[in-house]
Scaffold this active site. Structure first.
Site, PDB file in Angstrom:
ATOM      1  N   GLU A 394       0.789  -1.243   0.000  1.00  0.00           N
ATOM      2  CA  GLU A 394       0.000   0.000   0.000  1.00  0.00           C
ATOM      3  C   GLU A 394       0.823   1.297   0.000  1.00  0.00           C
ATOM      4  O   GLU A 394       0.454   2.256   0.680  1.00  0.00           O
ATOM      5  CB  GLU A 394      -0.958   0.001   1.203  1.00  0.00           C
ATOM      6  CG  GLU A 394      -1.945  -1.149   1.147  1.00  0.00           C
ATOM      7  CD  GLU A 394      -2.782  -1.292   2.412  1.00  0.00           C
ATOM      8  OE1 GLU A 394      -3.934  -1.671   2.286  1.00  0.00           O
ATOM      9  OE2 GLU A 394      -2.267  -1.047   3.516  1.00  0.00           O
TER      10      GLU A 394
HETATM   11  C1  TNX Z   1      -4.568  -4.039   4.576  1.00  0.00           C
HETATM   12  S1  TNX Z   1      -3.026  -6.415   4.264  1.00  0.00           S
HETATM   13  C2  TNX Z   1      -3.299  -3.809   5.101  1.00  0.00           C
HETATM   14  C3  TNX Z   1      -3.171  -3.341   6.480  1.00  0.00           C
HETATM   15  C4  TNX Z   1      -4.507  -3.162   7.133  1.00  0.00           C
HETATM   16  C5  TNX Z   1      -5.421  -4.285   6.739  1.00  0.00           C
HETATM   17  C6  TNX Z   1      -6.730  -4.264   7.440  1.00  0.00           C
HETATM   18  C7  TNX Z   1      -1.879  -5.424   4.171  1.00  0.00           C
HETATM   19  C8  TNX Z   1      -0.593  -5.920   3.752  1.00  0.00           C
HETATM   20  N1  TNX Z   1      -2.131  -4.144   4.482  1.00  0.00           N
HETATM   21  O1  TNX Z   1      -2.441  -2.136   6.508  1.00  0.00           O
HETATM   22  O2  TNX Z   1      -4.295  -3.153   8.503  1.00  0.00           O
HETATM   23  O3  TNX Z   1      -5.634  -4.219   5.360  1.00  0.00           O
HETATM   24  O4  TNX Z   1      -7.460  -5.425   7.194  1.00  0.00           O
END
Ligand code: TNX
Length: 597
Positions: A394
């Site tokens: 992300e």
């Molecule tokens: C996605 S899964 C994220 C996290 C969040 C999560 C909540 C991932 C690698 N990154 O930053 O906490 O969703 O479900």
């Protein structure tokens, strides 16, 4: 039905008021109950001579009335590879039992005795045993056992010979033999003995989880189990960044993993809302970046000694800690502490919300790489396990080309520490480095980019968000958790195959499975357990058990017997309506140091 009894399936999922997750699965009943209805009377406190006599007498009476052992040999979670019940071979543990162990297995025997002493009240001394000498409980290390397959067609013998060989138990397998005269666990490694000891713990009545003495017949079902894992990597992740969890809470999670033969604890140590690990060369990361949490709480961070304590506790339980430093995104807390790492060199305000994807360290500045090298160098030096997780998810604001260049440099910096790179599957487009592992958290197994990275040499840890994410709600009325990847009831957590989940990725490229628990909405130990149980054992079974054992109906009935164990141990869990819990589950009696916060 006795007071405190719960009709199977009668507790609605989400019968839990927001913010008040129940301690255990049982609605308040008031009346204290024995730890196990089948096990007899609880005698609280330290046994006095009279109580001791009463306990022995009650135990004898229970034994005299006894039928078969209450737990069946095949009731173990995760399901063992091979099970050969022998109803004539039930064993009953008695007060004078001793544990005998080959010297290198001593620590496992000590831990097994520690699990069994509180409920039995038996002294259970641990003694070194030359190989071949029998106690009623014997742990034998046979390190020469080669790591190839268990001989096909091996069976508990009808001809009086030894039954299945220990050959091929590998680095984590074990063999457990229960006869009327005793229990023997054999393995090639202490890890194998440890997993065998956890199996033995599950084969005793649920009352074995009681923190105080219970009068019971400590029966173990007769027969032989020969068992090895399907995948070498079986883990769970705890996000200690969104909410901070004290060392004791993390140790307790290690215990939960170990019960179900999970062997990796991934700690998500850094995120926008908090930096949780001390770094001597950049002290403000923890001191400033650690002072926040989701919702504005006080945060917290682990000193080097705290982290060493977690690692050592895990090592003893054959659990490897995988530290994650999430880069280049999810770094707001680091930027608050060191604005020179920010693209605009301005300190952002501390962040206590739950959005993602807005922060990143400056990929165009050399200081950033000095920072990455220092941080991964210090964390690697504190970590005995082979892995270092770089995050990589992300980073929405970093253009694809600079993201990729950043990741390739960061991967090499991890490699220079001697650790193997793990990262979220967003790392896929970057070049391969030796041994690289991607943690796949997608919801659609059609992922050509990841399949391509696997063709270039990457291995995969499977954490599909719509099956393995333990922060997803069980049902619409689950009081905490997310639902962006859907609702995940126990069946959904169980019904998938890590070996075939991502198209174009062969089973051989799958290192294993991991169940992540993100903690935006999870802030107490009881809430952590509520989200873990009963889904963690489902994911554990996918990681450990041969595919041939996969069967939802059988799994749910095996799992049902664990409710009374958790309740007796004071472990909070979700009373999932799809599991046929026994008609009565004891009122949880938390251990003094295990009181859910
Ligand atoms: C996605 S899964 C994220 C996290 C969040 C999560 C909540 C991932 C690698 N990154 O930053 O906490 O969703 O479900």
């Amino acid at each position: 039905m006795p007071s405190g009894a719960v009709p199977a399936g009668a507790v609605p999922s989400g019968a839990v008021p927001a913010g008040a997750v129940p301690s255990g699965a049982v609605p308040p009943s008031g009346a204290a109950r024995p730890a196990d209805a089948a096990a007899g009377e609880v005698l609280p406190g330290v046994p006095t001579p009279a109580a001791e006599l009463a306990r022995v007498a009650a135990g004898r009476a229970a034994e005299a009335l006894a039928g078969p052992a209450p737990v069946r040999l095949g009731d173990v979670v995760p399901a063992p590879e091979q099970v050969f019940p022998d109803p004539a071979g039930d064993f009953t543990l008695s007060a004078d039992a001793a544990l005998r162990v080959s010297p290198a297995g001593r620590d496992v025997a000590e831990q097994l005795a520690t699990w069994l002493r509180p409920a039995t009240g038996f002294p259970l001394p641990v003694a070194d045993a030359p190989t071949g000498e029998d106690g009623p409980l014997t742990l034998t290390l046979s390190p020469s056992a080669p790591a190839d397959a268990v001989a096909p067609g091996t069976r508990a013998t009808d001809d009086g010979s030894d039954g299945p060989a220990v050959d091929g138990l590998g680095s984590e397998g074990y063999r457990l033999d229960v006869t009327a005269t005793g229990v023997r666990i054999t393995a090639a490694t202490p890890a194998g003995l440890f997993h065998g000891a956890q199996t033995l713990r599950q084969l005793l009545p649920a009352a074995i989880e009681s923190p105080t003495p219970v009068a019971a017949r400590w029966a173990v079902p007769g027969g032989t189990i020969v068992d090895r894992p399907r995948f070498p990597y079986r883990g769970a992740m705890l996000d200690v960044a969104r909410h901070f969890f004290a060392v004791e809470d993390v140790l307790r999670v290690v215990d939960h993993l170990a019960r179900y033969k999970l062997n990796h604890l991934h700690l998500h140590l850094t995120d926008d809302q908090g930096w949780r690990i001390a770094v001597d060369s950049w002290p403000r990361l923890a001191e400033v970046g650690g002072a926040t949490a989701v919702g504005g709480g006080p945060g917290g961070w682990y000193s080097r000694d705290d982290y060493r304590r977690i690692v050592a506790y895990a090592v003893r339980r054959h659990v490897t800690v995988v530290p994650e430093i999430d880069l280049p995104g999810h770094t707001n807390a680091a930027l608050v502490a060191y604005p020179e790492l920010a693209p605009d060199k301005v300190a952002p305000p501390p962040y206590t919300g739950t959005e993602v994807g807005f922060s990143y360290v400056d990929p165009a500045d050399e200081q950033t790489y000095a920072f990455v090298a220092d941080v991964v160098g210090e964390v690697a030096a504190l970590t005995p396990g082979p892995w270092l997780h770089l995050g990589g998810d992300e980073a929405f604001k970093v253009p694809a080309e600079s993201y990729r260049a950043f990741v390739e440099r960061a991967q090499r910096l991890v490699e220079a520490t001697g650790k193997t790179v793990v990262g979220w599957h967003q790392l896929a487009p970057a070049g391969h480095v030796d041994g690289r592992v991607l943690q796949w958290w997608g919801t659609n197994g059609d992922d050509p980019e990841t399949a391509d990275a696997v063709r270039r040499g990457a291995r995969l840890i499977l954490s599909p968000a719509n099956h393995a994410y333990l922060d997803m709600k069980y049902a619409p009325d689950t009081p905490i958790g997310h639902d962006w990847a859907g609702l995940i009831d126990v069946r959904r957590a169980y019904e998938w195959d890590p070996g075939t989940h991502v198209r174009g990725v062969p089973t051989e490229a799958v290192l294993g499975v991991e169940a992540p628990l993100w903690t935006e909405s999870v802030s107490t130990r009881a809430e952590v357990e509520y989200m873990l149980f009963p889904r963690l054992p489902a994911v554990a079974e996918l990681g450990w058990s041969p595919r041939a054992t996969h069967d939802w109906q059988r799994f749910r009935s095996r799992l049902a017997g664990h409710g009374p164990r958790w309740a007796t141990a004071g472990i909070t869990f979700h009373p999932a309506p799809e599991i046929p819990w026994p008609a009565s589950i004891p009122t949880p009696r938390p251990h003094p140091e295990h009181i859910p916060r």
